[in-house]
Design a protein around this motif. Structure first.
Motif, PDB file in Angstrom:
ATOM      1  N   ALA A 130      -0.175  -7.887  -6.173  1.00 19.96           N
ATOM      2  CA  ALA A 130      -1.072  -7.875  -5.013  1.00 19.96           C
ATOM      3  C   ALA A 130      -1.926  -9.137  -4.978  1.00 19.96           C
ATOM      4  CB  ALA A 130      -1.959  -6.633  -5.051  1.00 19.96           C
ATOM      5  N   ALA A 131      -2.436  -9.541  -6.136  1.00 18.93           N
ATOM      6  CA  ALA A 131      -3.254 -10.748  -6.199  1.00 18.93           C
ATOM      7  C   ALA A 131      -2.435 -11.983  -5.838  1.00 18.93           C
ATOM      8  CB  ALA A 131      -3.867 -10.898  -7.585  1.00 18.93           C
ATOM      9  N   MET A 132      -1.177 -12.032  -6.266  1.00 18.82           N
ATOM     10  CA  MET A 132      -0.313 -13.153  -5.902  1.00 18.82           C
ATOM     11  C   MET A 132      -0.129 -13.225  -4.390  1.00 18.82           C
ATOM     12  SD  MET A 132       2.759 -13.008  -8.695  1.00 18.82           S
ATOM     13  CE  MET A 132       2.482 -13.245 -10.446  1.00 18.82           C
ATOM     14  N   ALA A 133       0.140 -12.069  -3.776  1.00 13.50           N
ATOM     15  CA  ALA A 133       0.356 -12.048  -2.331  1.00 13.50           C
ATOM     16  C   ALA A 133      -0.905 -12.482  -1.589  1.00 13.50           C
ATOM     17  CB  ALA A 133       0.780 -10.656  -1.888  1.00 13.50           C
ATOM     18  N   GLU A 134      -2.059 -12.068  -2.084  1.00 10.37           N
ATOM     19  CA  GLU A 134      -3.326 -12.470  -1.463  1.00 10.37           C
ATOM     20  C   GLU A 134      -3.566 -13.973  -1.578  1.00 10.37           C
ATOM     21  OE1 GLU A 134      -7.094  -9.812  -1.619  1.00 10.37           O
ATOM     22  OE2 GLU A 134      -6.069  -9.635  -3.548  1.00 10.37           O
ATOM     23  N   LEU A 135      -3.502 -14.475  -2.788  1.00  5.42           N
ATOM     24  CA  LEU A 135      -3.929 -15.842  -3.056  1.00  5.42           C
ATOM     25  C   LEU A 135      -2.878 -16.886  -2.704  1.00  5.42           C
ATOM     26  CD1 LEU A 135      -5.744 -15.263  -6.464  1.00  5.42           C
ATOM     27  CD2 LEU A 135      -6.767 -15.517  -4.199  1.00  5.42           C
ATOM     28  N   GLN A 136      -1.614 -16.522  -2.860  1.00  6.65           N
ATOM     29  CA  GLN A 136      -0.555 -17.511  -2.640  1.00  6.65           C
ATOM     30  C   GLN A 136       0.112 -17.379  -1.272  1.00  6.65           C
ATOM     31  OE1 GLN A 136       2.003 -16.950  -6.067  1.00  6.65           O
ATOM     32  NE2 GLN A 136       0.622 -18.050  -7.423  1.00  6.65           N
ATOM     33  N   ASP A 137       0.198 -16.137  -0.753  1.00  7.28           N
ATOM     34  CA  ASP A 137       0.877 -15.910   0.521  1.00  7.28           C
ATOM     35  C   ASP A 137      -0.100 -15.580   1.653  1.00  7.28           C
ATOM     36  OD1 ASP A 137       3.156 -16.169  -1.060  1.00  7.28           O
ATOM     37  OD2 ASP A 137       3.386 -14.001  -1.292  1.00  7.28           O
ATOM     38  N   HIS A 138      -1.393 -15.498   1.314  1.00  5.17           N
ATOM     39  CA  HIS A 138      -2.438 -15.207   2.297  1.00  5.17           C
ATOM     40  C   HIS A 138      -2.283 -13.830   2.944  1.00  5.17           C
ATOM     41  CE1 HIS A 138      -3.511 -19.360   1.706  1.00  5.17           C
ATOM     42  NE2 HIS A 138      -2.299 -19.739   2.082  1.00  5.17           N
ATOM     43  N   ALA A 139      -1.691 -12.882   2.206  1.00  5.77           N
ATOM     44  CA  ALA A 139      -1.613 -11.502   2.690  1.00  5.77           C
ATOM     45  C   ALA A 139      -3.006 -10.879   2.644  1.00  5.77           C
ATOM     46  CB  ALA A 139      -0.642 -10.701   1.839  1.00  5.77           C
ATOM     47  N   ARG A 140      -3.163  -9.810   3.399  1.00  8.74           N
ATOM     48  CA  ARG A 140      -4.480  -9.168   3.525  1.00  8.74           C
ATOM     49  C   ARG A 140      -4.385  -7.698   3.124  1.00  8.74           C
ATOM     50  NH1 ARG A 140      -6.087  -6.654   8.053  1.00  8.74           N
ATOM     51  NH2 ARG A 140      -4.547  -7.792   9.294  1.00  8.74           N
ATOM     52  N   ILE A 141      -5.312  -7.250   2.280  1.00 12.18           N
ATOM     53  CA  ILE A 141      -5.348  -5.853   1.860  1.00 12.18           C
ATOM     54  C   ILE A 141      -6.034  -5.021   2.938  1.00 12.18           C
ATOM     55  CG2 ILE A 141      -6.381  -4.231   0.211  1.00 12.18           C
ATOM     56  CD1 ILE A 141      -5.961  -6.302  -1.959  1.00 12.18           C
ATOM     57  N   ILE A 142      -5.383  -3.924   3.363  1.00 11.45           N
ATOM     58  CA  ILE A 142      -6.018  -3.040   4.345  1.00 11.45           C
ATOM     59  C   ILE A 142      -6.541  -1.751   3.710  1.00 11.45           C
ATOM     60  CG2 ILE A 142      -4.710  -3.993   6.265  1.00 11.45           C
ATOM     61  CD1 ILE A 142      -2.987  -1.444   6.224  1.00 11.45           C
ATOM     62  N   LEU A 143      -6.049  -1.418   2.527  1.00 14.27           N
ATOM     63  CA  LEU A 143      -6.614  -0.291   1.786  1.00 14.27           C
ATOM     64  C   LEU A 143      -6.128  -0.348   0.354  1.00 14.27           C
ATOM     65  CD1 LEU A 143      -4.322   2.195   1.307  1.00 14.27           C
ATOM     66  CD2 LEU A 143      -4.604   2.380   3.764  1.00 14.27           C
ATOM     67  N   THR A 144      -6.855   0.325  -0.519  1.00 14.52           N
ATOM     68  CA  THR A 144      -6.454   0.472  -1.916  1.00 14.52           C
ATOM     69  C   THR A 144      -6.430   1.955  -2.261  1.00 14.52           C
ATOM     70  OG1 THR A 144      -8.668   0.449  -2.910  1.00 14.52           O
ATOM     71  CG2 THR A 144      -7.625  -1.707  -2.458  1.00 14.52           C
ATOM     72  N   ALA A 145      -5.977   2.266  -3.457  1.00 16.61           N
ATOM     73  CA  ALA A 145      -5.933   3.663  -3.886  1.00 16.61           C
ATOM     74  C   ALA A 145      -7.319   4.235  -4.138  1.00 16.61           C
ATOM     75  CB  ALA A 145      -5.076   3.799  -5.147  1.00 16.61           C
ATOM     76  N   HIS A 146      -8.310   3.357  -4.309  1.00 15.77           N
ATOM     77  CA  HIS A 146      -9.673   3.826  -4.546  1.00 15.77           C
ATOM     78  C   HIS A 146     -10.148   4.655  -3.352  1.00 15.77           C
ATOM     79  CE1 HIS A 146     -13.785   3.752  -6.100  1.00 15.77           C
ATOM     80  NE2 HIS A 146     -14.181   3.500  -4.860  1.00 15.77           N
ATOM     81  N   GLY A 147     -10.506   5.899  -3.612  1.00 12.49           N
ATOM     82  CA  GLY A 147     -10.965   6.786  -2.558  1.00 12.49           C
ATOM     83  C   GLY A 147      -9.857   7.453  -1.766  1.00 12.49           C
ATOM     84  N   VAL A 148      -8.607   7.065  -2.049  1.00 12.33           N
ATOM     85  CA  VAL A 148      -7.468   7.655  -1.336  1.00 12.33           C
ATOM     86  C   VAL A 148      -6.716   8.641  -2.217  1.00 12.33           C
ATOM     87  CG1 VAL A 148      -5.266   7.155  -0.162  1.00 12.33           C
ATOM     88  CG2 VAL A 148      -7.233   5.628   0.138  1.00 12.33           C
ATOM     89  N   ILE A 149      -6.473   8.254  -3.463  1.00 13.52           N
ATOM     90  CA  ILE A 149      -5.784   9.123  -4.413  1.00 13.52           C
ATOM     91  C   ILE A 149      -6.280   8.817  -5.817  1.00 13.52           C
ATOM     92  CG2 ILE A 149      -3.846   7.506  -4.571  1.00 13.52           C
ATOM     93  CD1 ILE A 149      -3.504  11.320  -4.862  1.00 13.52           C
ATOM     94  N   ASP A 150      -6.624   9.832  -6.579  1.00 12.55           N
ATOM     95  CA  ASP A 150      -7.006   9.642  -7.978  1.00 12.55           C
ATOM     96  C   ASP A 150      -5.749   9.511  -8.818  1.00 12.55           C
ATOM     97  OD1 ASP A 150      -9.730   9.807  -7.452  1.00 12.55           O
ATOM     98  OD2 ASP A 150      -9.771  11.982  -7.692  1.00 12.55           O
TER      99      ASP A 150
END
Length: 325
Positions: free
Chosen positions: A196-216
């Motif tokens: 995920a970090a690679m996609a963000e930093l190298q491909d400029h992808a954007r996170i729209i949600l994470t598992a935090h608060g969605v599923i334990d």
């Protein structure tokens, strides 16, 4: 669409085709190397993360046994190798462990970590208008089968009162999914760090949600039943070393990131972001709360038709291990 979440996913598509990947895993011996009375613990690792942490934290020094490492890109082939007797131990997420348990693999969870969930993410291209899971209705969403990303998609759909048929599910390997997101072949990708970090930093992808608060979730330390019988002392010592290394890493995030980057070849920026989001806490023993958390994952998989039966996950936990400080 239903075929993507059918019983074949469990027994045919998720674990067995991954078995040929074992020979490609990188194996290495560390610790005592003279072979004079030393046993060997065969440990599977995902992208070298555990090994790197142990090394930089100084926990590979003074080992009273040898460690033979095998590195895998994701958890499914790792746990399959444990079940087949090719490895003794490794850490995987509860989503991945569930598939092995449901398939009747001869493995048990002998330790557990709590997981915050911020390192499991659903990403879209920078130019995408999507802001929520609902915005992805009718869109192509990729994931690794039986992974935390797969679990995140199911949980996010449930939160939005959506069905699996409301998206176009695209099971892909992590490497193929990253390329597909970058070239527009898919509309979203559920994955974890460091991917995920690679996609963000190298491909400029954007996170729209994470598992935090969605599923334990919980992270499981998985051992083969044979290893539990024959390598108990080694397993206990190894897990204690990992626990101390995790505590050290929390206090030394920059050193941990530098070690991770050096040992794996991941760019330092990706390593720093990955380390900053890896919020996990090893527990000294398996707890009722951890099992309940895992059972909810099992129930979600069953409700979505991913596994054919709603198993009692507590049967696959060995609670006889206590991890010393």
């Amino acid at each position: 669409m239903k075929a993507l979440f059918s019983r074949r996913t469990l027994l045919g598509a998720s674990l067995l085709p991954l078995l040929p990947e074992w020979p490609a895993a990188a194996a290495e011996d560390t610790g005592a190397v003279d072979g004079n009375g030393f046993s060997t613990l065969r440990v599977g690792d995902q992208r070298g993360g555990v090994r790197s942490l142990l090394r930089v934290a100084g926990q590979l020094e003074g080992l009273p046994y040898r460690i033979q490492w095998a590195s895998f890109p994701v958890g499914a082939p790792l746990i399959a190798a444990i079940g087949a007797g090719a490895l003794d131990f490794g850490y995987v997420g509860d989503a991945t462990a569930t598939f092995a348990f449901a398939a009747g693999s001869p493995v048990r969870a002998i330790t557990v970590w709590t997981v915050d969930g911020v390192s499991d993410a659903l990403l879209v291209p920078e130019s995408s208008a999507a802001r929520t899971m609902r915005d992805l209705a009718g869109r192509r969403v990729a994931f690794v089968k039986g992974s935390p990303g797969h679990l995140l998609i199911l949980a996010a759909l449930r939160r939005e009162s959506m069905k699996t048929e409301d998206i176009i599910a695209v099971p892909l390997s992590a490497a193929n999914a990253r390329s597909a997101l970058a070239n527009g072949s898919i509309d979203a990708w559920a994955i974890w760090d460091p991917y995920a970090a690679m996609a963000e930093l190298q491909d400029h992808a954007r996170i729209i949600l994470t598992a935090h608060g969605v599923i334990d979730e919980v992270e499981c330390g998985i051992a083969g039943t044979s290893a539990i019988s024959t390598r108990r002392a080694e397993l206990t010592d190894f897990m204690a070393r990992v626990g101390r290394a995790v505590a050290w890493g929390e206090a030394h995030p920059e050193e941990r990131a530098l070690g991770f980057a050096r040992d794996t070849g991941i760019p330092i920026g990706v390593a720093r972001r990955t380390v900053s989001r890896m919020q996990m806490k090893p527990l000294p023993s398996v707890t009722d709360t951890a099992i309940v958390t895992h059972q909810k994952v099992v129930d979600l998989y069953h409700a979505a038709g991913v596994i054919p039966v709603d198993i009692d996950v507590s049967r696959f936990y060995d609670r006889s291990f206590t991890i010393p400080d």
